[in-house]
Design a protein around this motif. Structure first.
Motif, PDB file in Angstrom:
ATOM      1  N   LYS A   5       0.909  -1.266  -0.151  1.00 46.15           N
ATOM      2  CA  LYS A   5      -0.147  -0.002   0.071  1.00 46.15           C
ATOM      3  C   LYS A   5       0.913   1.329   0.144  1.00 46.15           C
ATOM      4  CE  LYS A   5      -3.988  -1.913   2.534  1.00 46.15           C
ATOM      5  NZ  LYS A   5      -5.153  -1.741   1.309  1.00 46.15           N
ATOM      6  N   TYR A   6       2.320   1.024   0.372  1.00 46.47           N
ATOM      7  CA  TYR A   6       2.881   2.497   0.397  1.00 46.47           C
ATOM      8  C   TYR A   6       4.105   2.333  -0.527  1.00 46.47           C
ATOM      9  CZ  TYR A   6       0.724   1.934   5.031  1.00 46.47           C
ATOM     10  OH  TYR A   6      -0.130   1.801   6.056  1.00 46.47           O
ATOM     11  N   GLU A   7       4.216   3.367  -1.379  1.00 48.13           N
ATOM     12  CA  GLU A   7       5.416   3.414  -2.353  1.00 48.13           C
ATOM     13  C   GLU A   7       6.559   3.626  -1.675  1.00 48.13           C
ATOM     14  OE1 GLU A   7       7.031   3.551  -6.399  1.00 48.13           O
ATOM     15  OE2 GLU A   7       5.108   3.032  -5.488  1.00 48.13           O
ATOM     16  N   TYR A   8       6.566   4.456  -0.711  1.00 44.62           N
ATOM     17  CA  TYR A   8       7.683   4.980  -0.027  1.00 44.62           C
ATOM     18  C   TYR A   8       8.071   4.468   1.260  1.00 44.62           C
ATOM     19  CZ  TYR A   8       7.108   8.228  -4.010  1.00 44.62           C
ATOM     20  OH  TYR A   8       7.133   8.735  -4.967  1.00 44.62           O
ATOM     21  N   PHE A   9       7.160   3.333   1.774  1.00 38.36           N
ATOM     22  CA  PHE A   9       7.689   2.629   3.343  1.00 38.36           C
ATOM     23  C   PHE A   9       7.397   1.133   2.913  1.00 38.36           C
ATOM     24  CE2 PHE A   9       5.533   1.531   7.089  1.00 38.36           C
ATOM     25  CZ  PHE A   9       6.561   1.619   7.947  1.00 38.36           C
ATOM     26  N   ASN A  10       8.249   0.370   3.847  1.00 35.71           N
ATOM     27  CA  ASN A  10       8.279  -0.830   3.626  1.00 35.71           C
ATOM     28  C   ASN A  10       7.578  -1.247   5.029  1.00 35.71           C
ATOM     29  OD1 ASN A  10       8.568  -3.561   3.937  1.00 35.71           O
ATOM     30  ND2 ASN A  10      10.886  -3.556   3.542  1.00 35.71           N
ATOM     31  N   ASP A  11       6.249  -1.979   4.718  1.00 37.75           N
ATOM     32  CA  ASP A  11       5.476  -2.140   6.089  1.00 37.75           C
ATOM     33  C   ASP A  11       5.641  -3.518   6.443  1.00 37.75           C
ATOM     34  OD1 ASP A  11       3.430  -1.942   7.786  1.00 37.75           O
ATOM     35  OD2 ASP A  11       1.716  -2.037   6.488  1.00 37.75           O
ATOM     36  N   GLY A  12       6.951  -3.658   6.890  1.00 39.94           N
ATOM     37  CA  GLY A  12       7.190  -5.041   7.399  1.00 39.94           C
ATOM     38  C   GLY A  12       8.066  -4.948   8.623  1.00 39.94           C
ATOM     39  N   ILE A  13       7.506  -4.267   9.776  1.00 43.45           N
ATOM     40  CA  ILE A  13       8.252  -3.917  11.154  1.00 43.45           C
ATOM     41  C   ILE A  13       8.608  -5.374  12.056  1.00 43.45           C
ATOM     42  CG2 ILE A  13       8.297  -2.703  13.172  1.00 43.45           C
ATOM     43  CD1 ILE A  13       6.062  -0.805  11.745  1.00 43.45           C
ATOM     44  N   GLU A  14       9.955  -5.349  12.034  1.00 45.68           N
ATOM     45  CA  GLU A  14      10.490  -6.476  12.896  1.00 45.68           C
ATOM     46  C   GLU A  14      10.122  -6.361  14.297  1.00 45.68           C
ATOM     47  OE1 GLU A  14      14.367  -8.989  14.102  1.00 45.68           O
ATOM     48  OE2 GLU A  14      14.705  -7.055  12.680  1.00 45.68           O
ATOM     49  N   ASN A  15       9.287  -7.266  15.028  1.00 49.20           N
ATOM     50  CA  ASN A  15       9.195  -7.225  16.293  1.00 49.20           C
ATOM     51  C   ASN A  15       7.900  -6.066  16.603  1.00 49.20           C
ATOM     52  OD1 ASN A  15      10.960  -9.037  17.237  1.00 49.20           O
ATOM     53  ND2 ASN A  15      12.563  -7.578  17.382  1.00 49.20           N
ATOM     54  N   TYR A  16       6.689  -6.289  15.731  1.00 48.29           N
ATOM     55  CA  TYR A  16       5.777  -5.706  15.792  1.00 48.29           C
ATOM     56  C   TYR A  16       5.333  -5.108  17.050  1.00 48.29           C
ATOM     57  CZ  TYR A  16       1.465  -3.130  13.761  1.00 48.29           C
ATOM     58  OH  TYR A  16       0.558  -2.335  13.508  1.00 48.29           O
ATOM     59  N   TYR A  17       4.998  -6.140  17.876  1.00 48.90           N
ATOM     60  CA  TYR A  17       4.260  -5.972  19.115  1.00 48.90           C
ATOM     61  C   TYR A  17       5.087  -5.090  20.017  1.00 48.90           C
ATOM     62  CZ  TYR A  17       3.043  -6.927  23.816  1.00 48.90           C
ATOM     63  OH  TYR A  17       2.442  -6.788  25.254  1.00 48.90           O
ATOM     64  N   GLU A  18       6.416  -5.162  20.011  1.00 46.54           N
ATOM     65  CA  GLU A  18       7.304  -4.605  20.899  1.00 46.54           C
ATOM     66  C   GLU A  18       7.492  -3.094  20.392  1.00 46.54           C
ATOM     67  OE1 GLU A  18       8.120  -7.619  19.709  1.00 46.54           O
ATOM     68  OE2 GLU A  18       8.405  -8.692  21.601  1.00 46.54           O
ATOM     69  N   TRP A  19       7.318  -2.950  19.342  1.00 48.56           N
ATOM     70  CA  TRP A  19       7.526  -1.676  18.554  1.00 48.56           C
ATOM     71  C   TRP A  19       6.145  -0.751  18.923  1.00 48.56           C
ATOM     72  CZ3 TRP A  19       4.177   0.305  14.685  1.00 48.56           C
ATOM     73  CH2 TRP A  19       4.272   1.529  14.214  1.00 48.56           C
ATOM     74  N   SER A  20       5.103  -1.425  18.815  1.00 46.76           N
ATOM     75  CA  SER A  20       3.756  -0.870  19.180  1.00 46.76           C
ATOM     76  C   SER A  20       3.713  -0.236  20.636  1.00 46.76           C
ATOM     77  CB  SER A  20       2.622  -1.766  18.716  1.00 46.76           C
ATOM     78  OG  SER A  20       2.590  -2.154  17.530  1.00 46.76           O
ATOM     79  N   VAL A  21       4.157  -1.213  21.440  1.00 49.11           N
ATOM     80  CA  VAL A  21       4.018  -0.865  22.718  1.00 49.11           C
ATOM     81  C   VAL A  21       4.871   0.371  23.116  1.00 49.11           C
ATOM     82  CG1 VAL A  21       5.122  -1.526  25.037  1.00 49.11           C
ATOM     83  CG2 VAL A  21       3.586  -3.238  23.741  1.00 49.11           C
ATOM     84  N   SER A  22       6.232   0.373  22.335  1.00 42.57           N
ATOM     85  CA  SER A  22       7.049   1.499  22.561  1.00 42.57           C
ATOM     86  C   SER A  22       6.147   2.834  21.805  1.00 42.57           C
ATOM     87  CB  SER A  22       8.145   1.288  21.788  1.00 42.57           C
ATOM     88  OG  SER A  22       9.007   0.387  22.205  1.00 42.57           O
TER      89      SER A  22
END
Length: 225
Positions: free
Chosen positions: A41-58
């Motif tokens: 969905k994003y031309e300029y962003f890679n929507d594959g965050i490693e450790n998505y849960y931990e990132w979301s909590v932060s």
């Protein structure tokens, strides 16, 4: 009005505690598709965050720190992130005072036969207060709104419908209060804030989207939208 081109976690370090009134945002959904994938969905962003849960909590911890009142966090539980989303609900059980259901009647059916089509998203109401109260005597936690948007950048296919922004901004915030969106995208929250006489701070990591959002919000201020 303040717009920042930076990673939100880095930018938020510079914010004081309780420095904004409210947050309304929609983070990346972590669909784990590369920039080169035709379904991304994003031309300029890679929507594959490693450790998505931990990132979301932060991220959520920072948003609760800088917000005086509520954090409205729009997210969809999909095939790629649902375990993390449901885990977040448990982690923040003492901070979630409301969960709005956004039903999209024009959602896209599942491409797989016999799979359940996902036509809803959540707007999770985290709060530092005891209650989340609206500006109206009666309001429900169910939104029946299209997924269509006013996106003017075809390289961002996940822009927010401004009516969803307006639902939160009009019903839960007051004029001249400061609204923060740490995932600015194409600037829809900022446009809603301009149209509804709210102050606004937006953060966007992708320079291309930041430039587009800045232009769009400035044009709204000039009455060109």
């Amino acid at each position: 009005m303040k717009l920042i081109n930076a990673d939100c976690l880095e930018a938020l370090k510079e914010f004081d505690n309780n420095s904004v009134d409210y947050v309304f945002t929609s983070p990346p959904y972590n669909i784990k598709r590369s920039k080169n994938n035709k379904y991304n969905k994003y031309e300029y962003f890679n929507d594959g965050i490693e450790n998505y849960y931990e990132w979301s909590v932060s991220v959520i911890d920072e948003l609760l720190r800088v917000s005086k009142n509520h954090v409205f966090y729009n997210i969809q539980a999909n095939y790629y992130n649902k375990k993390d989303v449901y885990k977040l609900l448990g982690h923040y059980a003492d901070k979630i005072q409301q969960n709005f259901i956004w039903h999209k009647p024009d959602g896209i059916p599942s491409s797989q036969k016999y799979y359940v089509s996902n036509f809803v998203e959540y707007i999770i109401g985290f709060t530092n207060q005891k209650y989340i109260k609206s500006n109206k005597i009666f309001i429900t936690n169910h939104l029946e709104l299209s997924s269509k948007n006013q996106n003017t950048n075809r390289k961002h296919k996940a822009a927010m419908n401004i009516e969803v922004c307006n639902f939160i901004i009009k019903n839960f915030t007051q004029e001249n209060e400061i609204i923060l969106d740490p995932f600015l995208g194409t600037g829809t929250t900022g446009v809603s804030c301009v149209q509804n006489n709210r102050d606004f701070i937006g953060i966007e990591v992708a320079k291309e989207y930041y430039i587009h959002a800045k232009e769009r919000i400035e044009n709204t201020q000039k009455g060109l939208f």
